[in-house]
Scaffold this motif. Structure first.
Motif, PDB file in Angstrom:
ATOM      1  N   ILE A 197      -4.594  -4.248  -3.609  1.00  0.00           N
ATOM      2  CA  ILE A 197      -4.791  -2.679  -3.957  1.00  0.00           C
ATOM      3  C   ILE A 197      -3.961  -1.979  -4.760  1.00  0.00           C
ATOM      4  O   ILE A 197      -4.596  -0.806  -5.874  1.00  0.00           O
ATOM      5  CB  ILE A 197      -3.519  -2.127  -2.716  1.00  0.00           C
ATOM      6  N   PHE A 198      -3.898  -2.882  -6.005  1.00  0.00           N
ATOM      7  CA  PHE A 198      -3.070  -2.624  -6.922  1.00  0.00           C
ATOM      8  C   PHE A 198      -3.936  -3.036  -8.517  1.00  0.00           C
ATOM      9  O   PHE A 198      -3.945  -2.376  -9.248  1.00  0.00           O
ATOM     10  CB  PHE A 198      -1.325  -3.692  -7.636  1.00  0.00           C
ATOM     11  N   LEU A 199      -5.457  -2.966  -8.132  1.00  0.00           N
ATOM     12  CA  LEU A 199      -6.262  -3.238  -8.891  1.00  0.00           C
ATOM     13  C   LEU A 199      -6.757  -1.308  -8.914  1.00  0.00           C
ATOM     14  O   LEU A 199      -7.344  -1.874  -9.694  1.00  0.00           O
ATOM     15  CB  LEU A 199      -7.003  -4.729  -8.939  1.00  0.00           C
ATOM     16  N   ALA A 200      -7.359  -1.259  -7.670  1.00  0.00           N
ATOM     17  CA  ALA A 200      -7.819  -0.209  -7.583  1.00  0.00           C
ATOM     18  C   ALA A 200      -7.301   1.211  -8.258  1.00  0.00           C
ATOM     19  O   ALA A 200      -6.791   1.445  -8.544  1.00  0.00           O
ATOM     20  CB  ALA A 200      -7.789   0.201  -6.153  1.00  0.00           C
ATOM     21  N   GLY A 247      -2.749 -22.097  -3.458  1.00  0.00           N
ATOM     22  CA  GLY A 247      -3.525 -21.209  -3.976  1.00  0.00           C
ATOM     23  C   GLY A 247      -2.715 -20.103  -4.088  1.00  0.00           C
ATOM     24  O   GLY A 247      -1.269 -19.609  -4.015  1.00  0.00           O
ATOM     25  N   GLU A 248      -3.098 -18.498  -4.598  1.00  0.00           N
ATOM     26  CA  GLU A 248      -2.681 -17.176  -4.756  1.00  0.00           C
ATOM     27  C   GLU A 248      -2.944 -16.422  -4.564  1.00  0.00           C
ATOM     28  O   GLU A 248      -4.358 -16.340  -4.276  1.00  0.00           O
ATOM     29  CB  GLU A 248      -2.152 -17.731  -6.601  1.00  0.00           C
ATOM     30  N   THR A 249      -2.485 -15.649  -3.536  1.00  0.00           N
ATOM     31  CA  THR A 249      -3.615 -14.467  -3.446  1.00  0.00           C
ATOM     32  C   THR A 249      -2.533 -12.989  -3.021  1.00  0.00           C
ATOM     33  O   THR A 249      -1.201 -12.846  -3.853  1.00  0.00           O
ATOM     34  CB  THR A 249      -3.791 -14.591  -1.401  1.00  0.00           C
ATOM     35  N   PHE A 250      -3.098 -12.359  -3.322  1.00  0.00           N
ATOM     36  CA  PHE A 250      -1.878 -10.227  -2.312  1.00  0.00           C
ATOM     37  C   PHE A 250      -2.054 -10.455  -1.253  1.00  0.00           C
ATOM     38  O   PHE A 250      -2.475 -10.743  -0.717  1.00  0.00           O
ATOM     39  CB  PHE A 250      -3.058  -9.548  -3.466  1.00  0.00           C
ATOM     40  N   VAL A 251      -1.000  -9.351  -1.260  1.00  0.00           N
ATOM     41  CA  VAL A 251      -0.648  -8.954   0.632  1.00  0.00           C
ATOM     42  C   VAL A 251      -1.275  -8.042   0.633  1.00  0.00           C
ATOM     43  O   VAL A 251      -0.845  -6.988  -0.276  1.00  0.00           O
ATOM     44  CB  VAL A 251       0.955  -9.519   0.622  1.00  0.00           C
ATOM     45  N   PRO A 252      -2.025  -7.228   1.092  1.00  0.00           N
ATOM     46  CA  PRO A 252      -2.287  -6.273   1.059  1.00  0.00           C
ATOM     47  C   PRO A 252      -1.898  -5.313   2.657  1.00  0.00           C
ATOM     48  O   PRO A 252      -0.771  -5.708   3.225  1.00  0.00           O
ATOM     49  CB  PRO A 252      -3.594  -5.555   2.296  1.00  0.00           C
TER      50      PRO A 252
END
Length: 261
Positions: A255-258, A118-123
């Motif tokens: 966090i980049f979408l907020a 899969g693919e995720t983001f890292v906060p």
């Protein structure tokens, strides 16, 4: 030298000067570009090639590596499993917008029986969970689970004030019911920040008295506005194999979408 020839030489000279000036004006910016964060050079105030300093990209040498604390698989019902990896980002103000990962599963003899990618983001700043639901491994029983990121992270700096604001997402009123039959976990999530947060995945991890994770589940919110609260519901079709002592609920959002409301 005749007067006519001199005039021709003068005209030629003027033309040469004209095109030389035009050529210089056109080529000078190309050969004398101002330092930038996308020129594949270490210049300006950068501390690496196109990273550090005033660049948004953080240099790999200046950030801590991600720590994978554990990865496990949990039976939800016969033949169906949820998997989770518990990861820590020790970097206070750097995050990753997108990174690929892989779970791998092996049986009791350490024989490979399947994978989930899969693919995720890292906060930034803290521990988070990577969750994969509803894994079908046929008749095989997974005993060992490994987790890895399959590409290098691209670290991006995040303004500290945005990090501080988005840490104001809180979980409260956590209640576990029907633990001995079909467990249900309820909680409230509230966004106390000034940001509108889209695409929130919330992961619930349950622990026994020895602080071992015994089950995991997830849910999803399309959007959580500033000062907004929502009810969270997690369900399991069968009882757990140990008594639940601790409940950890982790809101996951990029966090980049907020965006500011």
């Amino acid at each position: 030298m005749t007067w006519g020839f001199k005039r021709q030489v003068f005209y030629v000279f003027v033309i040469i000067v004209f095109f030389s000036v035009v050529g210089f004006l056109l080529l000078y910016p190309y050969f004398n570009k101002a330092p930038s964060c996308i020129d594949n050079k270490q210049n300006g105030d950068e501390t690496g090639i196109d990273c550090g300093g005033s660049c948004a990209k953080a240099c790999t040498a200046e950030v801590n590596k991600l720590s994978i604390l554990w990865a496990r698989v949990f039976e939800i019902m016969p033949g169906r499993y949820n998997a989770a990896a518990y990861v820590e980002n020790k970097n206070i103000d750097t995050a990753v917008n997108k990174i690929k990962y892989r779970f791998r599963f092996s049986d009791k003899d350490n024989v490979y029986i399947g994978k989930r990618e899969g693919e995720t983001f890292v906060p930034p700043s803290g521990k988070f969970a990577v969750f994969e639901p509803a894994i079908d491994l046929g008749n095989s029983i997974p005993v060992y689970t490994t987790f890895e990121f399959t590409e290098d992270p691209l670290w991006i700096k995040v303004p500290q004030d945005k990090v501080n604001q988005l840490q104001q997402v809180f979980i409260s009123d956590v209640k576990l019911q029907d633990e001995d039959t079909s467990p249900k976990l309820f909680a409230t999530i509230k966004n106390n920040s000034l940001f509108i947060i889209p695409e929130i995945s919330v992961v619930a991890i349950l622990y026994d008295a020895s602080n071992n994770a015994i089950s995991v589940s997830g849910t999803y919110l399309d959007l959580l506005r500033g000062e907004q609260s929502e009810q969270l519901n997690f369900t399991w079709p069968q009882p757990f194999n140990a008594k639940v002592v601790t409940k950890e609920i982790i809101p996951m959002y990029n966090i980049f979408l907020a965006k500011l409301k």
